[in-house]
Design a protein around this motif. Sequence first.
Motif, PDB file in Angstrom:
ATOM      1  N   GLU A   1       0.830  -1.201   0.000  1.00  0.00           N
ATOM      2  CA  GLU A   1       0.000   0.000   0.000  1.00  0.00           C
ATOM      3  C   GLU A   1       0.867   1.255   0.000  1.00  0.00           C
ATOM      4  O   GLU A   1       0.558   2.232  -0.678  1.00  0.00           O
ATOM      5  N   ARG A   2       1.943   1.215   0.750  1.00  0.00           N
ATOM      6  CA  ARG A   2       2.831   2.385   0.808  1.00  0.00           C
ATOM      7  C   ARG A   2       3.522   2.603  -0.539  1.00  0.00           C
ATOM      8  O   ARG A   2       3.700   3.740  -0.983  1.00  0.00           O
ATOM      9  N   THR A   3       3.920   1.515  -1.189  1.00  0.00           N
ATOM     10  CA  THR A   3       4.543   1.634  -2.507  1.00  0.00           C
ATOM     11  C   THR A   3       3.548   2.182  -3.525  1.00  0.00           C
ATOM     12  O   THR A   3       3.903   3.017  -4.362  1.00  0.00           O
TER      13      THR A   3
ATOM     14  N   LYS B   1      -4.485   9.251   5.393  1.00  0.00           N
ATOM     15  CA  LYS B   1      -4.637  10.679   5.113  1.00  0.00           C
ATOM     16  C   LYS B   1      -4.482  10.963   3.626  1.00  0.00           C
ATOM     17  O   LYS B   1      -5.078  11.905   3.097  1.00  0.00           O
ATOM     18  N   LYS B   2      -3.700  10.136   2.942  1.00  0.00           N
ATOM     19  CA  LYS B   2      -3.478  10.310   1.505  1.00  0.00           C
ATOM     20  C   LYS B   2      -4.494   9.555   0.662  1.00  0.00           C
ATOM     21  O   LYS B   2      -4.817   9.969  -0.456  1.00  0.00           O
ATOM     22  N   ASN B   3      -4.979   8.430   1.188  1.00  0.00           N
ATOM     23  CA  ASN B   3      -5.934   7.626   0.446  1.00  0.00           C
ATOM     24  C   ASN B   3      -6.787   6.843   1.441  1.00  0.00           C
ATOM     25  O   ASN B   3      -6.315   5.898   2.077  1.00  0.00           O
ATOM     26  N   LYS B   4      -8.045   7.222   1.585  1.00  0.00           N
ATOM     27  CA  LYS B   4      -8.924   6.611   2.581  1.00  0.00           C
ATOM     28  C   LYS B   4      -9.297   5.174   2.235  1.00  0.00           C
ATOM     29  O   LYS B   4      -9.859   4.463   3.079  1.00  0.00           O
ATOM     30  N   GLN B   5      -9.009   4.728   1.011  1.00  0.00           N
ATOM     31  CA  GLN B   5      -9.325   3.362   0.629  1.00  0.00           C
ATOM     32  C   GLN B   5      -8.340   2.350   1.203  1.00  0.00           C
ATOM     33  O   GLN B   5      -8.588   1.148   1.156  1.00  0.00           O
ATOM     34  N   VAL B   6      -7.238   2.843   1.745  1.00  0.00           N
ATOM     35  CA  VAL B   6      -6.228   1.934   2.301  1.00  0.00           C
ATOM     36  C   VAL B   6      -6.800   1.115   3.446  1.00  0.00           C
ATOM     37  O   VAL B   6      -6.594  -0.101   3.540  1.00  0.00           O
ATOM     38  N   ILE B   7      -7.539   1.765   4.330  1.00  0.00           N
ATOM     39  CA  ILE B   7      -8.082   1.099   5.508  1.00  0.00           C
ATOM     40  C   ILE B   7      -9.393   1.768   5.893  1.00  0.00           C
ATOM     41  O   ILE B   7      -9.529   2.997   5.798  1.00  0.00           O
TER      42      ILE B   7
ATOM     43  N   ALA C   1      -2.093  -2.821  -6.716  1.00  0.00           N
ATOM     44  CA  ALA C   1      -2.688  -1.589  -7.217  1.00  0.00           C
ATOM     45  C   ALA C   1      -4.171  -1.817  -7.418  1.00  0.00           C
ATOM     46  O   ALA C   1      -4.631  -2.948  -7.529  1.00  0.00           O
ATOM     47  N   THR C   2      -4.932  -0.738  -7.428  1.00  0.00           N
ATOM     48  CA  THR C   2      -6.372  -0.827  -7.624  1.00  0.00           C
ATOM     49  C   THR C   2      -6.718  -0.360  -9.024  1.00  0.00           C
ATOM     50  O   THR C   2      -6.289   0.702  -9.454  1.00  0.00           O
TER      51      THR C   2
END
Length: 319
Positions: A93-95, A164-170, A288-289
């Motif tokens: 996810e970080r990558t 904070k950068k992408n709410k889809q992460v968790i 990736a999504t």
Amino acid sequence: SHTERERGVQAAMYLTRFPARNVVFWAVGLALSTIITCYLIATSLGHVAYWLPDITHCALHAPERFIFRAGLIPACVLLAYVWFLATSWLEDERTRIKGTPGGSAAVIRGLGVVGSLALVVSSSVLESDGTTMWTLHVICASSFFLLTFVAQVMMTRELAKLRKKNKQVIGSGSMRAKIIVCGSITLILIADAIIGIMKLPGTYSNLCEWLMTFLIISYNISYAYDFSNRVYSAVYFVPSGATDGYLRLPQDEATMAANEHLQRNHPVHHPPHQQQQQQQHVYHHHCATLPQQQGGPHTPFLQYTTPPPYDSHHSIQYA
């Protein structure tokens, strides 16, 4: 070429695949049920008082001592594996979001795994005949609590930064649960220190131990929500002839589209000191999504660079 890619995919020897959240359920369920079972047996046989013994003495005498070892040791191994799954997911996810996996995931993984293995040692040395190595037991048990707690705090912090950068992460529920657990453990540690300073009865300290144990183990349940229908563990063999660097599990066109989308839009940037390692065909995986028009989010795929001949890989697949 397409033909080479197909040949590489077909050459892979796929063994098994299962949802990563199942590992979480097995680990947490086995650990908590083992502790509760030993408590019930120890109290029913009069080995300890009903209110409130410490966990160690619930596993000191036979037969509960044997149940404790048989259940907690494999549970600790599974908990260590959960750390591998969770930190690999964090790296991917970080990558995907920042372009680099960073170094915090490796530190978190090390703390979590060492903490889990320390509990294996701690539970292995318990004996009722006076031969228990108490110093080793206390050091390893304390290491489990401390190292696991630090790893959980670090994991929570990293996920909060990514969210904070992408709410889809968790999801927000999982994020709140992690924060609440870490905050509760912090308060319990403070309370336990105060109990020790004030020299209050041991029952209060035992209560802190029970609460902290259940919270630390239960923290992992939030991963089941994070992994749900997205993260899978897979075991497979890949021959050196699979030179294209693509593996589809299962083999479908959606997976191929995901790999190609990843290669175009989410390249993995390796630091200079890792470039030589990358050229030596070291295994990597990434996530990736896909955009909605290409099959919707969370399309299953796994990307890798060619490993050595028929190496066995126990890895993560994102769905």
